[in-house]
Scaffold this motif. Structure first.
Motif, PDB file in Angstrom:
ATOM      1  N   TYR A 169       0.813  -1.220   0.000  1.00  0.00           N
ATOM      2  CA  TYR A 169       0.000   0.000   0.000  1.00  0.00           C
ATOM      3  C   TYR A 169       0.846   1.270   0.000  1.00  0.00           C
ATOM      4  O   TYR A 169       0.331   2.350  -0.300  1.00  0.00           O
ATOM      5  N   ASN A 170       2.121   1.160   0.295  1.00  0.00           N
ATOM      6  CA  ASN A 170       3.025   2.307   0.186  1.00  0.00           C
ATOM      7  C   ASN A 170       3.482   2.530  -1.255  1.00  0.00           C
ATOM      8  O   ASN A 170       4.081   3.560  -1.560  1.00  0.00           O
ATOM      9  N   SER A 171       3.222   1.570  -2.129  1.00  0.00           N
ATOM     10  CA  SER A 171       3.682   1.647  -3.517  1.00  0.00           C
ATOM     11  C   SER A 171       2.782   2.573  -4.335  1.00  0.00           C
ATOM     12  O   SER A 171       1.687   2.959  -3.915  1.00  0.00           O
ATOM     13  N   ARG A 172       3.233   2.926  -5.540  1.00  0.00           N
ATOM     14  CA  ARG A 172       2.431   3.760  -6.442  1.00  0.00           C
ATOM     15  C   ARG A 172       1.115   3.072  -6.764  1.00  0.00           C
ATOM     16  O   ARG A 172       0.059   3.704  -6.753  1.00  0.00           O
ATOM     17  N   PHE A 173       1.182   1.792  -7.067  1.00  0.00           N
ATOM     18  CA  PHE A 173      -0.038   1.058  -7.395  1.00  0.00           C
ATOM     19  C   PHE A 173      -0.966   0.970  -6.184  1.00  0.00           C
ATOM     20  O   PHE A 173      -2.184   1.074  -6.307  1.00  0.00           O
ATOM     21  N   GLY A 174      -0.385   0.802  -5.002  1.00  0.00           N
ATOM     22  CA  GLY A 174      -1.190   0.690  -3.793  1.00  0.00           C
ATOM     23  C   GLY A 174      -1.959   1.943  -3.458  1.00  0.00           C
ATOM     24  O   GLY A 174      -3.008   1.888  -2.801  1.00  0.00           O
ATOM     25  N   SER A 175      -1.460   3.083  -3.907  1.00  0.00           N
ATOM     26  CA  SER A 175      -2.128   4.362  -3.623  1.00  0.00           C
ATOM     27  C   SER A 175      -3.148   4.731  -4.698  1.00  0.00           C
ATOM     28  O   SER A 175      -3.908   5.688  -4.525  1.00  0.00           O
ATOM     29  N   ALA A 176      -3.156   3.985  -5.807  1.00  0.00           N
ATOM     30  CA  ALA A 176      -4.059   4.307  -6.913  1.00  0.00           C
ATOM     31  C   ALA A 176      -5.509   4.006  -6.539  1.00  0.00           C
ATOM     32  O   ALA A 176      -5.808   2.981  -5.917  1.00  0.00           O
ATOM     33  N   GLU A 177      -6.411   4.907  -6.940  1.00  0.00           N
ATOM     34  CA  GLU A 177      -7.838   4.738  -6.647  1.00  0.00           C
ATOM     35  C   GLU A 177      -8.641   5.149  -7.867  1.00  0.00           C
ATOM     36  O   GLU A 177      -8.405   6.201  -8.457  1.00  0.00           O
ATOM     37  N   LEU A 178      -9.579   4.311  -8.272  1.00  0.00           N
ATOM     38  CA  LEU A 178     -10.383   4.538  -9.462  1.00  0.00           C
ATOM     39  C   LEU A 178     -11.853   4.555  -9.083  1.00  0.00           C
ATOM     40  O   LEU A 178     -12.434   3.518  -8.744  1.00  0.00           O
ATOM     41  N   PHE A 179     -12.451   5.735  -9.079  1.00  0.00           N
ATOM     42  CA  PHE A 179     -13.857   5.903  -8.723  1.00  0.00           C
ATOM     43  C   PHE A 179     -14.206   5.250  -7.390  1.00  0.00           C
ATOM     44  O   PHE A 179     -15.206   4.547  -7.244  1.00  0.00           O
ATOM     45  N   GLY A 180     -13.348   5.488  -6.412  1.00  0.00           N
ATOM     46  CA  GLY A 180     -13.625   4.992  -5.068  1.00  0.00           C
ATOM     47  C   GLY A 180     -13.122   3.593  -4.796  1.00  0.00           C
ATOM     48  O   GLY A 180     -13.267   3.098  -3.672  1.00  0.00           O
TER      49      GLY A 180
END
Length: 225
Positions: free
Chosen positions: A174-185
């Motif tokens: 969750y610290n990674s770039r992917f882990g922080s990504a959010e798409l429409f909630g």
């Protein structure tokens, strides 16, 4: 060019208006690029079907990138030998060549936890700091197919008792770039389900799921086509 599906599922309109959708697309461009860099269409399909097969050479590429200019470990590779077993080889500055045969007892990821448990079958083990470092790198390299390469500087713990090791790498994901990504909630990382990892000869089979609403899946598929 980034596009969105023309034919959205009927229930989608009850969750977000088209005006809101247009307003958000520009802001979502960075997130969409992260998804495109991490997944391809086939990966999403395989996640949903329940089986993702990752060859050893893909994991070893991640390991090579991960060790960088480490002053003690010059090379780190895995070799899947079947029956749930991995052979891990490290070329070290002080101890020379270290080879460990391990059995994967558990490899699991959900939005609540990310755990790898290994049992080392060899009698002689390297010191705990080195063993912890090796297992940390291996766990993240195994997850790289799903979330991209991860910096292990923070968010990972290793507990070694005898010849058993438990790696908790949840926060690192969750610290990674992917882990922080959010798409429409929805966080794509939340949607990934990995139930186990079974080494075969030359590859690892991950038994998976994709816990994501159909309307968001449609967007992701459209993005990756």
């Amino acid at each position: 060019m980034i596009t969105i599906p023309v034919d959205l599922p009927a229930d989608f309109t009850s969750k977000i208006s088209f005006a809101e959708l247009e307003a958000k697309v520009a802001d979502l461009s960075p997130v969409m690029h992260i998804i495109q860099e991490t997944w391809d269409y086939q990966t999403v399909e395989n996640l949903e079907k329940g089986l993702v097969v990752v060859p050893d050479h893909i994991i070893n590429k991640s390991l090579t990138e991960a060790i960088g200019q480490h002053d003690q470990i010059k090379e780190l590779t895995i070799n899947s030998i079947g029956e749930g077993k991995l052979k891990i080889t490290a070329i070290t500055k002080d101890a020379g060549r270290v080879v460990l045969t391990c059995k994967i007892v558990q490899f699991q990821h959900t939005k609540h936890n990310s755990i790898m448990q290994l049992k080392v079958l060899d009698k002689k083990l390297p010191d705990k700091p080195m063993l912890s470092w090796i297992f940390s790198k291996v766990s993240l390299a195994m997850a790289a197919k799903f979330v991209g390469n991860i910096d292990m500087a923070a968010g990972i713990t290793v507990d070694i008792k005898g010849n058993a090791a438990t790696v908790n790498f949840h926060q690192a994901l969750y610290n990674s770039r992917f882990g922080s990504a959010e798409l429409f909630g929805y966080k794509p990382l939340d949607a990934i389900v990995i139930n186990d990892a079974l080494p075969q000869s030359g590859c690892i089979e991950f038994h998976t799921g994709l816990d994501m609403p159909e309307n968001v899946k449609a967007m992701v598929r459209n993005l990756l086509e």
